[in-house]
Every structure is written in C-alpha cells, then in structure tokens.
Enzyme design. Sequence first.
Site, PDB file in Angstrom:
ATOM      1  N   ASP A   1     -29.671 -38.580   5.102  1.00  0.00           N
ATOM      2  CA  ASP A   1     -31.087 -38.862   4.858  1.00  0.00           C
ATOM      3  C   ASP A   1     -31.801 -39.356   6.121  1.00  0.00           C
ATOM      4  O   ASP A   1     -31.194 -40.023   6.952  1.00  0.00           O
ATOM      5  CB  ASP A   1     -31.180 -39.926   3.747  1.00  0.00           C
ATOM      6  CG  ASP A   1     -32.564 -40.010   3.156  1.00  0.00           C
ATOM      7  OD1 ASP A   1     -33.391 -39.109   3.398  1.00  0.00           O
ATOM      8  OD2 ASP A   1     -32.833 -40.985   2.442  1.00  0.00           O
ATOM      9  N   GLY A   2     -33.081 -39.032   6.201  1.00  0.00           N
ATOM     10  CA  GLY A   2     -33.902 -39.574   7.283  1.00  0.00           C
ATOM     11  C   GLY A   2     -34.322 -38.541   8.320  1.00  0.00           C
ATOM     12  O   GLY A   2     -34.954 -38.875   9.319  1.00  0.00           O
TER      13      GLY A   2
ATOM     14  N   HIS B   1     -34.364 -31.578  10.588  1.00  0.00           N
ATOM     15  CA  HIS B   1     -33.185 -30.983   9.926  1.00  0.00           C
ATOM     16  C   HIS B   1     -32.254 -30.330  10.956  1.00  0.00           C
ATOM     17  O   HIS B   1     -31.043 -30.367  10.808  1.00  0.00           O
ATOM     18  CB  HIS B   1     -33.629 -29.962   8.875  1.00  0.00           C
ATOM     19  CG  HIS B   1     -34.425 -30.583   7.759  1.00  0.00           C
ATOM     20  ND1 HIS B   1     -34.027 -31.744   7.132  1.00  0.00           N
ATOM     21  CD2 HIS B   1     -35.595 -30.229   7.178  1.00  0.00           C
ATOM     22  CE1 HIS B   1     -34.921 -32.071   6.207  1.00  0.00           C
ATOM     23  NE2 HIS B   1     -35.882 -31.176   6.222  1.00  0.00           N
TER      24      HIS B   1
ATOM     25  N   SER C   1     -30.583 -30.899  -2.435  1.00  0.00           N
ATOM     26  CA  SER C   1     -30.479 -31.280  -3.846  1.00  0.00           C
ATOM     27  C   SER C   1     -31.262 -30.301  -4.717  1.00  0.00           C
ATOM     28  O   SER C   1     -32.090 -29.529  -4.215  1.00  0.00           O
ATOM     29  CB  SER C   1     -31.018 -32.695  -4.058  1.00  0.00           C
ATOM     30  OG  SER C   1     -32.426 -32.670  -4.071  1.00  0.00           O
TER      31      SER C   1
ATOM     32  N   ARG D   1     -40.013 -28.967  -1.909  1.00  0.00           N
ATOM     33  CA  ARG D   1     -40.573 -29.079  -0.554  1.00  0.00           C
ATOM     34  C   ARG D   1     -41.267 -27.773  -0.150  1.00  0.00           C
ATOM     35  O   ARG D   1     -41.126 -26.761  -0.820  1.00  0.00           O
ATOM     36  CB  ARG D   1     -39.461 -29.424   0.422  1.00  0.00           C
ATOM     37  CG  ARG D   1     -38.852 -30.769   0.039  1.00  0.00           C
ATOM     38  CD  ARG D   1     -37.896 -31.262   1.057  1.00  0.00           C
ATOM     39  NE  ARG D   1     -37.418 -32.581   0.653  1.00  0.00           N
ATOM     40  CZ  ARG D   1     -36.845 -33.455   1.447  1.00  0.00           C
ATOM     41  NH1 ARG D   1     -36.677 -33.175   2.711  1.00  0.00           N
ATOM     42  NH2 ARG D   1     -36.449 -34.630   1.002  1.00  0.00           N
TER      43      ARG D   1
ATOM     44  N   LEU E   1      -8.949 -30.322   6.884  1.00  0.00           N
ATOM     45  CA  LEU E   1     -10.125 -31.167   6.616  1.00  0.00           C
ATOM     46  C   LEU E   1     -11.053 -30.381   5.702  1.00  0.00           C
ATOM     47  O   LEU E   1     -11.538 -29.305   6.070  1.00  0.00           O
ATOM     48  CB  LEU E   1     -10.858 -31.531   7.919  1.00  0.00           C
ATOM     49  CG  LEU E   1     -12.275 -32.103   7.737  1.00  0.00           C
ATOM     50  CD1 LEU E   1     -12.260 -33.437   7.014  1.00  0.00           C
ATOM     51  CD2 LEU E   1     -12.997 -32.248   9.072  1.00  0.00           C
TER      52      LEU E   1
ATOM     53  N   ARG F   1     -30.509 -45.903  -2.708  1.00  0.00           N
ATOM     54  CA  ARG F   1     -30.441 -45.187  -3.988  1.00  0.00           C
ATOM     55  C   ARG F   1     -29.261 -44.229  -3.915  1.00  0.00           C
ATOM     56  O   ARG F   1     -28.843 -43.842  -2.826  1.00  0.00           O
ATOM     57  CB  ARG F   1     -31.682 -44.301  -4.181  1.00  0.00           C
ATOM     58  CG  ARG F   1     -32.957 -44.985  -4.464  1.00  0.00           C
ATOM     59  CD  ARG F   1     -34.033 -43.933  -4.779  1.00  0.00           C
ATOM     60  NE  ARG F   1     -34.401 -43.135  -3.610  1.00  0.00           N
ATOM     61  CZ  ARG F   1     -35.230 -43.528  -2.666  1.00  0.00           C
ATOM     62  NH1 ARG F   1     -35.777 -44.725  -2.738  1.00  0.00           N
ATOM     63  NH2 ARG F   1     -35.521 -42.746  -1.654  1.00  0.00           N
TER      64      ARG F   1
ATOM     65  N   GLU G   1     -17.274 -47.398  -2.750  1.00  0.00           N
ATOM     66  CA  GLU G   1     -18.028 -48.430  -2.043  1.00  0.00           C
ATOM     67  C   GLU G   1     -19.202 -47.741  -1.370  1.00  0.00           C
ATOM     68  O   GLU G   1     -19.009 -46.775  -0.621  1.00  0.00           O
ATOM     69  CB  GLU G   1     -17.166 -49.109  -0.966  1.00  0.00           C
ATOM     70  CG  GLU G   1     -16.005 -49.897  -1.511  1.00  0.00           C
ATOM     71  CD  GLU G   1     -16.431 -51.121  -2.323  1.00  0.00           C
ATOM     72  OE1 GLU G   1     -17.542 -51.638  -2.092  1.00  0.00           O
ATOM     73  OE2 GLU G   1     -15.653 -51.539  -3.194  1.00  0.00           O
TER      74      GLU G   1
END
Length: 239
Positions: A20-21, A37, A65, A71, A130, A193, A206
């Site tokens: 985010d951000g 992005h 999402s 958007r 991975l 959030r 966590e």
Amino acid sequence: MAPSEQKALPVPAHIGIIMDGNGRWAKKRGLPRTAGHKAGAETFRRIATYCGEIGVKYLTVYAFSTENWKRSEEEVSGIMRLLDRYLDEALQDLDKKKVRACFYGDLSRLSPELRKKCLEIQERSKDYELQVNFCFNYGGRMEIVQAAQRFAQEVQSGKRAPEELTEALFENYLYSAGVPDPELIIRPSGEQRTSNFLLWQSAYSEYVFMNVLWPDFSPADLDAAIAEYHRRNRRFGGV
Ligand code: FPP
C-alpha cells in the site's frame, strides 16, 4: 535487536504483504499514480528476491483487490501492464530465479492473454521453492464464499456430507490449500486495516503496520518487521 542477533532467529515461513501507498508516493512527487505502481512493482521484485535470500518459503502479496476495478481505466490498465511485464520477465528467467508463482483470485475478469500467462507461469514454475502468491482480483470474503459454494456443490453431488466439514477440510477449498497460514502480515503506508486480505488465513497472524510507503519499503524494513514479529508473544488463544 542487533542485526547479528536477528539473523539467528528463525525467519517466518510465510509472510503476507499489503503493498500500500503507491498512489501517495507518486502524489508526493507530482507524478501520475501509475508511476507509483511502477515503483511499487520494482519494490516487489527487490523484496521477493530478499525473501528468497533469507529463507522465506511463501510470500503472499496483495496486488489487486476485487474493489480496485473502481479506479480509473488508466490506473487499472497500468497495473495490468505491470503484471504482464512481470510475467514476461518471470517466464523468461524461470530457471534462473526459481520462483514458484501462484495466483489467488478470480482470474476470469482478466484479459484472455494475461490469464493465459498467469496459468502458464503457475504450471511451469510449480516445482520451485520460494512460492509467491499474487492476490489478483482477490477478496478474502469472496474466497470464503467461493470455497463454501464448492463444498456445497460436492454435497449436492453426493461426494461429501455436511457433517464432514471441519476447519481443516474447509481449507482445502481456499486458494491457499496446502499453504501454511502466514505468521506475519505487513502493511506499510500507515493504514491500519486488513482490507479483505487473507481473512481466513490471518486468524492468528501477527500484523505489523509500518509508516513507510510501499515504493520506499526496503529489505531493512522487512528485517524490522521480522524483528517486531519476534518481540510478540504468540499464544494462539492459550495462556
Ligand atoms: C495500493 O496502493 C496498491 C495497489 C492497489 C496496486 C499494487 C500493485 C503493484 C505494486 C504492481 C503490481 C505488479 C506486480 C508485478 C506485483 P494505492 O494505490 O492504494 O496507494 P494509495 O493508498 O497511496 O493511494
């Protein structure tokens, strides 16, 4: 915690990141959101490489999402292009990078070409270590509803009985079937959030919220989040 001390502590096997951000990072520089992005996709490459180096086994990133379709057309197609470019690169470097790519989400809304690439890389990379799970057109509630529908269909067809359903069985119907739950979920950018990310799988994760914007997120920030995770006392409902 001194870096040498931290190196000795086990790295979480599964880390989730809400990237985010990007928009705010671009705005601060007077750039279009798509530039944020693009920088975010670079950060993703750096952090995925670093995760491989320190021994993370699963990295799950929230890339798009189910709500992100709201958007602008320009922003959505910019993100699709970045994914497309990443997939081209990843397909080319498959044997060098050795990253297993998986997709969590409803790919049916992507263009047929992009969907085909997602499925191709998923298939061709399936033996690598991975595992990077891209949440793309993903929503945690939708994932749970679709899992419930799939189980219900199996009940209807006589393959399963309702009373067979347990938490362990239900997990097999989720995108994350067979993947351990994330021990640590990181959300940069100062927002606190969960935004519909891994709702089922994060029951005991966590959460570490950080003030850095995703394009600025560095391996040192990942180390700091892991150090914070180690300071927490995980009790899983016990005492
Ligand atoms: C959230 O920031 C970020 C997104 C909705 C898109 C994330 C996508 C990428 C990092 C690129 C995807 C491509 C690859 C290869 C992984 P925001 O736009 O909500 O930021 P803001 O809250 O500052 O507006």
